[in-house]
Design a protein around this motif. Structure first.
Motif, PDB file in Angstrom:
ATOM      1  N   LYS A 149      27.304  35.612  44.146  1.00  0.00           N
ATOM      2  CA  LYS A 149      27.161  36.468  42.971  1.00  0.00           C
ATOM      3  C   LYS A 149      28.094  35.991  41.846  1.00  0.00           C
ATOM      4  CE  LYS A 149      25.712  40.509  41.117  1.00  0.00           C
ATOM      5  NZ  LYS A 149      26.360  40.385  39.804  1.00  0.00           N
ATOM      6  N   ASP A 175      26.753  34.635  38.222  1.00  0.00           N
ATOM      7  CA  ASP A 175      27.179  35.273  36.975  1.00  0.00           C
ATOM      8  C   ASP A 175      27.939  34.290  36.082  1.00  0.00           C
ATOM      9  OD1 ASP A 175      25.974  37.724  37.554  1.00  0.00           O
ATOM     10  OD2 ASP A 175      27.711  38.465  38.645  1.00  0.00           O
ATOM     11  N   ALA A 216      32.753  40.275  32.981  1.00  0.00           N
ATOM     12  CA  ALA A 216      33.102  41.484  33.743  1.00  0.00           C
ATOM     13  C   ALA A 216      32.412  41.476  35.109  1.00  0.00           C
ATOM     14  CB  ALA A 216      32.709  42.736  32.955  1.00  0.00           C
ATOM     15  N   LYS A 217      31.167  40.983  35.147  1.00  0.00           N
ATOM     16  CA  LYS A 217      30.441  40.922  36.429  1.00  0.00           C
ATOM     17  C   LYS A 217      31.143  39.959  37.388  1.00  0.00           C
ATOM     18  CE  LYS A 217      25.847  41.583  34.534  1.00  0.00           C
ATOM     19  NZ  LYS A 217      24.593  40.857  34.318  1.00  0.00           N
ATOM     20  N   GLN A 244      34.294  39.273  37.432  1.00  0.00           N
ATOM     21  CA  GLN A 244      35.510  39.954  37.892  1.00  0.00           C
ATOM     22  C   GLN A 244      35.206  40.976  38.989  1.00  0.00           C
ATOM     23  OE1 GLN A 244      37.187  41.288  34.069  1.00  0.00           O
ATOM     24  NE2 GLN A 244      38.967  40.025  34.578  1.00  0.00           N
ATOM     25  N   GLN A 245      34.028  41.603  38.897  1.00  0.00           N
ATOM     26  CA  GLN A 245      33.660  42.567  39.947  1.00  0.00           C
ATOM     27  C   GLN A 245      33.526  41.868  41.299  1.00  0.00           C
ATOM     28  OE1 GLN A 245      30.182  44.585  38.466  1.00  0.00           O
ATOM     29  NE2 GLN A 245      31.386  45.712  36.943  1.00  0.00           N
ATOM     30  N   SER A 246      33.019  40.635  41.280  1.00  0.00           N
ATOM     31  CA  SER A 246      32.900  39.897  42.545  1.00  0.00           C
ATOM     32  C   SER A 246      34.271  39.466  43.055  1.00  0.00           C
ATOM     33  CB  SER A 246      32.005  38.674  42.368  1.00  0.00           C
ATOM     34  OG  SER A 246      30.693  39.074  42.031  1.00  0.00           O
ATOM     35  N   CYS A 247      35.147  39.000  42.155  1.00  0.00           N
ATOM     36  CA  CYS A 247      36.514  38.634  42.560  1.00  0.00           C
ATOM     37  C   CYS A 247      37.157  39.849  43.229  1.00  0.00           C
ATOM     38  CB  CYS A 247      37.395  38.227  41.373  1.00  0.00           C
ATOM     39  SG  CYS A 247      36.686  37.056  40.192  1.00  0.00           S
ATOM     40  N   LEU A 248      37.114  40.967  42.512  1.00  0.00           N
ATOM     41  CA  LEU A 248      37.777  42.177  43.000  1.00  0.00           C
ATOM     42  C   LEU A 248      37.127  42.678  44.282  1.00  0.00           C
ATOM     43  CD1 LEU A 248      39.914  44.374  42.442  1.00  0.00           C
ATOM     44  CD2 LEU A 248      38.164  45.627  41.167  1.00  0.00           C
ATOM     45  N   GLY A 249      35.787  42.669  44.304  1.00  0.00           N
ATOM     46  CA  GLY A 249      35.067  43.163  45.480  1.00  0.00           C
ATOM     47  C   GLY A 249      35.471  42.409  46.736  1.00  0.00           C
ATOM     48  N   GLU A 273      39.149  43.170  47.609  1.00  0.00           N
ATOM     49  CA  GLU A 273      39.327  44.500  48.197  1.00  0.00           C
ATOM     50  C   GLU A 273      38.886  44.513  49.652  1.00  0.00           C
ATOM     51  OE1 GLU A 273      39.022  47.658  44.497  1.00  0.00           O
ATOM     52  OE2 GLU A 273      37.187  47.126  45.549  1.00  0.00           O
TER      53      GLU A 273
END
Ligand code: HEC
Length: 150
Positions: free
Chosen positions: A101, A105, A126-127, A129-134, A137
């Motif tokens: 993902k 992106d 931003a998308k 970053q959501q994968s990095c963070l996801g 986490e």
């Protein structure tokens, strides 16, 4: 139940498991050797920060140059990959999903930058970053505990 692990992977796995203790002995006793993945992550971090800086300057050409570095980031050597896959076990598709993902992106961000579409660049950033963070986490602490812990 059918267990369909292919033989070359199985051999690589056995090799990795056999080599593990030998490599561990070769390392210094106090500090575990960093995984190659960590260096790849540091490069991703630096490329993402560079994109962030370029966005602030509306420098879409630089974003277009940086995006493929994120989309086609380096991979760990095969032995490390096998170790990581063996550890991930049934979670491997989820882990890989975050990576795929992020890459998709990043490619989209590169295309948007080539068109000079700043809004799309920021949305794609931003998308990513959501994968990095996801992934962080869900996996990062467990990864560190497993590969650097006792
Ligand atoms: C598929 C999972 C995954 C994705 C996606 C991912 N990371 Fe990571 N990241 C990890 C893991 C696992 C570690 C821990 C590696 C280690 O300590 O050896 C890590 C560690 C890091 C670190 C800390 C490195 C250090 O010095 O300890 C940074 C910075 C980082 N990632 C940045 C990023 C950025 C930026 C992205 C998105 C572009 C990203 N990561 C996407 C799994 C992921």
């Amino acid at each position: 139940m059918q267990c369909s692990i292919d033989w070359s992977l199985a051999r690589a796995l056995v090799f990795a498991l056999a080599l593990g203790p030998i490599c561990a002995m070769a390392q210094s006793a106090d500090q575990p050797k960093p995984m190659a993945l960590r260096g790849i992550m540091l490069q991703l971090d630096s490329d993402m920060n560079a994109v962030n800086g370029a966005i602030s300057q509306k420098d879409w050409q630089t974003v277009a140059e940086l995006a493929p570095r994120i989309a086609n980031h380096a991979e760990p050597p095969i032995l490390e990959k096998v170790k990581i896959l063996a550890w991930l076990n049934i979670d491997a598709p989820k882990f890989r999903g975050f990576d795929v993902k992020a890459k998709d992106d990043a490619a989209a961000m590169g295309d948007a930058a080539k068109k000079g579409d700043g809004q799309a660049v920021v949305a794609d950033y931003a998308k990513i970053q959501q994968s990095c963070l996801g992934c962080h986490e869900q996996f990062r602490q467990k990864f560190i505990d497993h590969f650097y812990g006792g």
